[in-house]
Design an enzyme around this catalytic site. Structure first.
Site, short mmCIF file in Angstrom:
data_model
loop_
_atom_site.label_atom_id
_atom_site.label_comp_id
_atom_site.label_asym_id
_atom_site.label_seq_id
_atom_site.Cartn_x
_atom_site.Cartn_y
_atom_site.Cartn_z
N HIS A 167 -1.81 0.04 7.73
CA HIS A 167 -2.49 0.47 6.01
C HIS A 167 -2.15 2.10 5.78
CE1 HIS A 167 -4.42 -0.64 2.81
NE2 HIS A 167 -5.24 0.13 2.56
N ASP A 206 -7.70 4.52 -1.82
CA ASP A 206 -7.22 3.82 -1.35
C ASP A 206 -6.64 2.66 -2.19
OD1 ASP A 206 -6.41 0.78 0.88
OD2 ASP A 206 -8.92 1.21 1.05
N CYS A 251 0.70 -1.23 0.19
CA CYS A 251 -0.05 0.29 0.11
C CYS A 251 0.88 1.05 -0.54
CB CYS A 251 -0.90 0.37 0.84
SG CYS A 251 -0.35 0.06 2.78
#
Length: 448
Positions: free
Chosen positions: A361, A382, A227
């Site tokens: 995250h 995201d 991520c």
């Protein structure tokens, strides 16, 4: 429960413990010894004791517990003590309080040892989990994960061998070039949102949007750990479009994840964030290593792009929410229109998106809504959202239902801590060197 009794062999006393009996008998023997010394003889008779006798004028000391005869009281004392020690051992074997105490101590020691061993084993297992979680377990990086995913697809019949070799060749070509293959990129998101807020969404008093930004989602090669790299690609896609930054960027095309890892290692070699470099042992390539706000800061600084890390280290609102984070984001987007006039309802700024990090995250802030009741809502891209989910934002028919994927109200952001990386201009060569020196003790700006 039967209580053991111990009779004195030299008098009529009955003791409840072998230890008391031992002390009592020793008193008898000491009395004999004192009498012997006071008369100047080798041994004096113990008139009250049946253990002392005389044969041919020589004193003999008979053991009251067996047939042994001693020549002096000291020898008799040592001999009787042996009897009493044997008696104590037998008593312990029979379950006396002393033996129970020793047994309890031994059992407690064994339990403590077992707990220490279990704790050591648990620590080893937790350390292995952390190594795996942060990609430091030597299990391979992007390339190996992609290969394993394709191998599983072949084994399950989802991919034929010919396709496997074709896809692997494409992957190797992309990795060799250092350029992202673009398979996870979605363009046009900000334009679609601008159109939506202009024509359909009417429940917002104000909406701020960042500069045009592409969405990059996780792929089979970085699923579960990529991520941070994908959010950097999103940020980079905006910087490529902004005149003030595009000329500084060394990578004119979007770098692949292994290439981004190489860029971070290069920043470390320049002297940026030595503590972070030490944590990763100076190496990211070939690992499934998570990165965070400090690595993004190092990447940007190495490109002579000024940035800040803002640390919202504690919740400041009801229900563990972070209203100060939302207020700060509003101030960030409002810097593009500082006039005293009331800002227009919809503003697309020329500001890069914000990198938002929390435990486990990261996401990219591309906008902010202000509702009629004064509440705020962040717009987040995201990397965990798939290409199909994001592409629903591009259609006027599906954007109204799909936009909930990127809307995040304060009640949706309840992690203990959030960090934001904000791009704020460019660095001169001298300022870059100062930033490198300052990064030896890299500190975020804490709010509050």
């Amino acid at each position: 429960m039967r209580v053991s009794q111990f009779s004195c062999p030299m008098c009529t006393l009955v003791c409840s413990s072998s230890f008391i009996l031992q002390e009592h008998v020793e008193l008898h023997l000491q009395d004999q010894c004192l009498a012997e010394v006071s008369t100047g003889n080798t041994c004096s008779p113990a008139l009250t004791s049946p253990s002392a006798s005389s044969v041919s004028g020589q004193r003999r000391f008979e053991c009251p517990m067996c047939a042994v005869v001693c020549t002096d009281s000291f020898s008799l004392q040592e001999h009787v003590e042996l009897h009493l020690e044997d008696s104590t051992a037998a008593n312990c074997a029979a379950g006396s309080p002393v033996s129970d105490l020793k047994l309890a101590r031994r059992l407690q020691q064994e339990e403590d040892q077992r707990r220490r061993e279990e704790e050591t084993q648990r620590e080893r297992e937790e350390f292995k989990k952390l190594q795996s979680q942060f990609g430091l377990d030597g299990s391979g990086g992007y390339q190996r994960q992609m290969e394993r995913t394709m191998e599983r697809a072949v084994n399950s019949g989802l991919l034929v061998p010919a396709e496997f070799h074709s896809k692997r060749a494409e992957m190797m070509e992309s990795l060799a070039s250092g350029v992202d293959d673009g398979r996870t990129r979605t363009q046009g998101v900000l334009g679609a949102l601008y159109d939506y807020y202009q024509t359909k969404c009417r429940d917002c008093v104000h909406v701020w949007l960042s500069a045009d930004t592409d969405h990059y989602c996780s792929s089979a090669g970085d699923h579960g750990w990529g991520c941070g790299y994908r959010n950097f690609q999103m940020l980079l896609s905006a910087l490529h479009r902004l005149d003030g930054y595009s000329s500084l960027l060394q990578e004119k095309e979007m770098p692949s994840i292994p290439r981004v890892q190489n860029m971070i290692e290069g920043a470390w070699n320049e002297g940026l964030d030595p503590q972070g470099a030490s944590h990763f042992k100076q190496k990211l390539q070939g690992r499934r290593a998570w990165i965070g706000a400090t690595e993004i800061y190092s990447l940007l600084t190495s490109q002579r792009i000024r940035s800040r890390i803002i640390d919202f280290h504690i919740a400041t609102g009801p229900g563990n929410t972070h209203p100060l984070l939302f207020d700060w984001v509003k101030q960030y987007f409002c810097q593009s229109s500082r006039s005293s006039r009331l800002p227009p309802r919809l503003i697309q700024t020329a500001l890069p998106p914000l990198y938002l990090q929390h435990q486990g995250h990261s996401r990219s802030i591309i906008g902010l809504e202000q509702k009629r009741n004064g509440s705020f809502c962040l717009l987040l891209l995201d990397p965990g959202l798939s290409v199909s989910d994001i592409r629903k934002l591009l259609s006027r028919d599906t954007i109204s239902s799909a936009i909930h994927h990127i809307r995040k109200f304060p009640r949706s952001l309840k992690h203990k801590q959030y960090q934001v990386v904000a791009v704020q201009g460019v660095l001169s060569a001298e300022e870059k060197q100062i930033s490198i020196l300052n990064s030896r003790t890299l500190c975020a700006e804490r709010i509050p």
